[in-house]
Write an enzyme that holds these catalytic residues in place. Structure first.
Site, PDB file in Angstrom:
ATOM      1  N   ILE A   1     -26.540 -26.350   3.311  1.00 51.38           N
ATOM      2  CA  ILE A   1     -27.908 -26.191   2.824  1.00 51.38           C
ATOM      3  C   ILE A   1     -27.826 -25.475   1.469  1.00 51.38           C
ATOM      4  O   ILE A   1     -27.034 -24.533   1.314  1.00 51.38           O
ATOM      5  CB  ILE A   1     -28.737 -25.324   3.811  1.00 51.38           C
TER       6      ILE A   1
ATOM      7  N   ASP B   1     -29.874  -3.007   8.380  1.00 55.36           N
ATOM      8  CA  ASP B   1     -28.606  -3.720   8.478  1.00 55.36           C
ATOM      9  C   ASP B   1     -28.430  -4.105   9.948  1.00 55.36           C
ATOM     10  O   ASP B   1     -28.283  -3.227  10.804  1.00 55.36           O
ATOM     11  CB  ASP B   1     -27.469  -2.789   8.004  1.00 55.36           C
TER      12      ASP B   1
ATOM     13  N   LYS C   1     -19.861 -18.088  14.462  1.00 51.39           N
ATOM     14  CA  LYS C   1     -20.908 -19.072  14.736  1.00 51.39           C
ATOM     15  C   LYS C   1     -20.690 -19.762  16.092  1.00 51.39           C
ATOM     16  O   LYS C   1     -21.645 -20.086  16.790  1.00 51.39           O
ATOM     17  CB  LYS C   1     -20.965 -20.104  13.600  1.00 51.39           C
TER      18      LYS C   1
ATOM     19  N   ALA D   1     -15.662 -18.620  13.912  1.00 56.96           N
ATOM     20  CA  ALA D   1     -15.584 -17.911  15.197  1.00 56.96           C
ATOM     21  C   ALA D   1     -16.909 -17.213  15.495  1.00 56.96           C
ATOM     22  O   ALA D   1     -17.395 -17.233  16.634  1.00 56.96           O
ATOM     23  CB  ALA D   1     -14.441 -16.898  15.161  1.00 56.96           C
TER      24      ALA D   1
ATOM     25  N   TYR E   1     -15.824 -16.886  10.000  1.00 63.05           N
ATOM     26  CA  TYR E   1     -17.209 -17.383  10.034  1.00 63.05           C
ATOM     27  C   TYR E   1     -17.396 -18.381  11.184  1.00 63.05           C
ATOM     28  O   TYR E   1     -18.377 -18.288  11.946  1.00 63.05           O
ATOM     29  CB  TYR E   1     -17.512 -18.043   8.686  1.00 63.05           C
TER      30      TYR E   1
ATOM     31  N   GLY F   1     -32.646 -11.502   7.748  1.00 59.04           N
ATOM     32  CA  GLY F   1     -32.203 -12.242   6.557  1.00 59.04           C
ATOM     33  C   GLY F   1     -33.316 -13.109   6.000  1.00 59.04           C
ATOM     34  O   GLY F   1     -33.063 -14.166   5.428  1.00 59.04           O
TER      35      GLY F   1
HETATM   36  P1  NAP Z   1     -28.163 -16.191   1.970  1.00 59.69           P
HETATM   37  O1  NAP Z   1     -28.942 -16.979   0.969  1.00 59.69           O
HETATM   38  O2  NAP Z   1     -26.901 -15.533   1.542  1.00 59.69           O
HETATM   39  O3  NAP Z   1     -29.147 -15.080   2.601  1.00 59.69           O
HETATM   40  C1  NAP Z   1     -28.661 -14.193   3.581  1.00 59.69           C
HETATM   41  C2  NAP Z   1     -29.798 -13.321   4.072  1.00 59.69           C
HETATM   42  O4  NAP Z   1     -29.283 -12.446   5.088  1.00 59.69           O
HETATM   43  C3  NAP Z   1     -30.395 -12.434   3.003  1.00 59.69           C
HETATM   44  O5  NAP Z   1     -31.763 -12.241   3.267  1.00 59.69           O
HETATM   45  C4  NAP Z   1     -29.622 -11.118   3.177  1.00 59.69           C
HETATM   46  O6  NAP Z   1     -30.382 -10.035   2.635  1.00 59.69           O
HETATM   47  C5  NAP Z   1     -29.530 -11.077   4.708  1.00 59.69           C
HETATM   48  N1  NAP Z   1     -28.441 -10.253   5.224  1.00 59.69           N
HETATM   49  C6  NAP Z   1     -27.108 -10.348   4.941  1.00 59.69           C
HETATM   50  N2  NAP Z   1     -26.433  -9.412   5.620  1.00 59.69           N
HETATM   51  C7  NAP Z   1     -27.341  -8.704   6.346  1.00 59.69           C
HETATM   52  C8  NAP Z   1     -27.244  -7.604   7.232  1.00 59.69           C
HETATM   53  N3  NAP Z   1     -26.068  -7.018   7.514  1.00 59.69           N
HETATM   54  N4  NAP Z   1     -28.381  -7.156   7.810  1.00 59.69           N
HETATM   55  C9  NAP Z   1     -29.592  -7.713   7.535  1.00 59.69           C
HETATM   56  N5  NAP Z   1     -29.740  -8.761   6.711  1.00 59.69           N
HETATM   57  C10 NAP Z   1     -28.618  -9.239   6.121  1.00 59.69           C
HETATM   58  O7  NAP Z   1     -27.760 -17.077   3.230  1.00 59.69           O
HETATM   59  P2  NAP Z   1     -28.349 -18.476   3.749  1.00 59.69           P
HETATM   60  O8  NAP Z   1     -27.544 -19.551   3.151  1.00 59.69           O
HETATM   61  O9  NAP Z   1     -29.818 -18.514   3.636  1.00 59.69           O
HETATM   62  O10 NAP Z   1     -27.924 -18.398   5.298  1.00 59.69           O
HETATM   63  C11 NAP Z   1     -28.797 -17.952   6.307  1.00 59.69           C
HETATM   64  C12 NAP Z   1     -28.146 -18.213   7.660  1.00 59.69           C
HETATM   65  O11 NAP Z   1     -27.890 -19.607   7.802  1.00 59.69           O
HETATM   66  C13 NAP Z   1     -26.795 -17.514   7.844  1.00 59.69           C
HETATM   67  O12 NAP Z   1     -26.659 -17.078   9.178  1.00 59.69           O
HETATM   68  C14 NAP Z   1     -25.810 -18.608   7.547  1.00 59.69           C
HETATM   69  O13 NAP Z   1     -24.568 -18.372   8.175  1.00 59.69           O
HETATM   70  C15 NAP Z   1     -26.532 -19.803   8.122  1.00 59.69           C
HETATM   71  N6  NAP Z   1     -26.081 -21.073   7.573  1.00 59.69           N
HETATM   72  C16 NAP Z   1     -26.153 -21.326   6.242  1.00 59.69           C
HETATM   73  C17 NAP Z   1     -25.710 -22.557   5.769  1.00 59.69           C
HETATM   74  C18 NAP Z   1     -25.786 -22.914   4.309  1.00 59.69           C
HETATM   75  O14 NAP Z   1     -25.250 -23.964   3.952  1.00 59.69           O
HETATM   76  N7  NAP Z   1     -26.428 -22.148   3.467  1.00 59.69           N
HETATM   77  C19 NAP Z   1     -25.191 -23.501   6.660  1.00 59.69           C
HETATM   78  C20 NAP Z   1     -25.123 -23.198   8.006  1.00 59.69           C
HETATM   79  C21 NAP Z   1     -25.578 -21.985   8.462  1.00 59.69           C
HETATM   80  P3  NAP Z   1     -29.642  -8.658   2.176  1.00 59.69           P
HETATM   81  O15 NAP Z   1     -28.470  -9.069   1.343  1.00 59.69           O
HETATM   82  O16 NAP Z   1     -30.685  -7.882   1.443  1.00 59.69           O
HETATM   83  O17 NAP Z   1     -29.236  -7.980   3.434  1.00 59.69           O
END
Ligand code: NAP
Length: 245
Positions: A186, A61, A157, A155, A153, A13
């Site tokens: 974030i 994926d 995490k 569960a 989600y 990701g």
């Molecule tokens: P995001 O902007 O939606 O980006 C998600 C990334 O994951 C993208 O690069 C996407 O690329 C990739 N991805 C999604 N499904 C995938 C799959 N099946 N295989 C490979 N790559 C995949 O999300 P983010 O906010 O940066 O979040 C990143 C991580 O931080 C996540 O685990 C999220 O749960 C965690 N997190 C986020 C927050 C927040 O507030 N943003 C808070 C706590 C934790 P593609 O779509 O091209 O696959």
């Protein structure tokens, strides 16, 4: 000399949001980075944008174990053995529990939790052989405190936290450290769709009074991946503006 010179890092990701900030920080620390995402072009563009040379992007994926094995084989051939794995790929399919569909549950668990299993499984044997490695799992404060509308989600995490602590115990004797990072809210695509009223309400629940930036997570990953964290394993470190205090 930078602290991660000569190291290979894999960030799932890593094409945008938190993953991209993590890839940028690891590259700045001297690592060569393999960026993995489903959209291969976006992964390649992200890799090309990083500081330094030798970074590569891969379409994969993480929820598909066969594809993960193929991708890991290819990228290790091209870049060399992976020293640092960051399981960051994650998705949401929010719904109140009573309306939550089985597919919404399955999809989130498949990417967020099984994806981390697939990647770690594909890389752990090599790390064990080399007697060194770092695994960092991006969980969430929601996995610690829960969140209405995110049973799937939360569960996934919470599962990542149990996974992290268990493999930390299993792999420590082989020189592998495993830690989890629990971001609060974030600013990324994932949080962009929150209604303004919800954002204001959330701000009032965060002692530092605002959402974090992806770079706030990137800095913590750089620290936990590097030599300054050599005695830290099995921990869950929050980067959440104090939200889970
Ligand atoms: P995001 O902007 O939606 O980006 C998600 C990334 O994951 C993208 O690069 C996407 O690329 C990739 N991805 C999604 N499904 C995938 C799959 N099946 N295989 C490979 N790559 C995949 O999300 P983010 O906010 O940066 O979040 C990143 C991580 O931080 C996540 O685990 C999220 O749960 C965690 N997190 C986020 C927050 C927040 O507030 N943003 C808070 C706590 C934790 P593609 O779509 O091209 O696959």
């Amino acid at each position: 000399m930078k602290e991660l010179d000569g190291q290979i890092a894999l960030v799932t990701g890593g094409s945008r949001g938190i993953g991209l900030a993590i890839a940028q920080e690891l590259a700045r620390a001297g690592a060569r980075v393999a960026v993995v995402a489903r959209n291969g072009e976006a992964a390649e563009a992200a890799a090309a944008s990083l500081e330094g040379t030798g970074h590569r992007g891969y379409a994969c994926d993480v929820s598909e174990s066969a594809g993960v094995k193929v991708t890991v084989g290819k990228l290790e051939e091209e870049l060399g053995p992976v020293d640092i794995l960051v399981n960051n790929a994650g998705i949401t399919r929010d719904n109140i529990f009573i309306r939550m569909k089985e597919e919404e549950w399955d999809e989130v668990l498949a990417v967020n939790l099984k994806g981390a299993f697939n990647m770690t499984h594909a890389l752990a044997r090599g790390m064990m052989r080399r007697r060194s490695g770092v695994v960092l799992n991006i969980t969430s404060v929601v996995g610690i405190v829960g969140n209405a509308g995110q049973a799937n989600y939360a569960a996934s995490k919470a599962g990542l936290i149990g996974f992290t602590k268990s493999i930390a115990k299993e792999l420590a004797s082989r020189g592998i450290r495993c830690n989890a990072i629990a971001p609060g809210f974030i600013t990324t695509d994932m949080t962009a769709e929150l209604p303004e009223a919800a954002v204001e309400e959330l701000h009032s629940r965060i002692p530092l009074g605002r959402f974090g930036d992806p770079e706030d997570v990137g800095g913590l990953v750089r620290f936990l991946a590097g030599p300054a964290a050599r005695y830290i394993t099995g921990q869950v470190v929050a980067v959440d503006g104090g939200m889970a205090i």
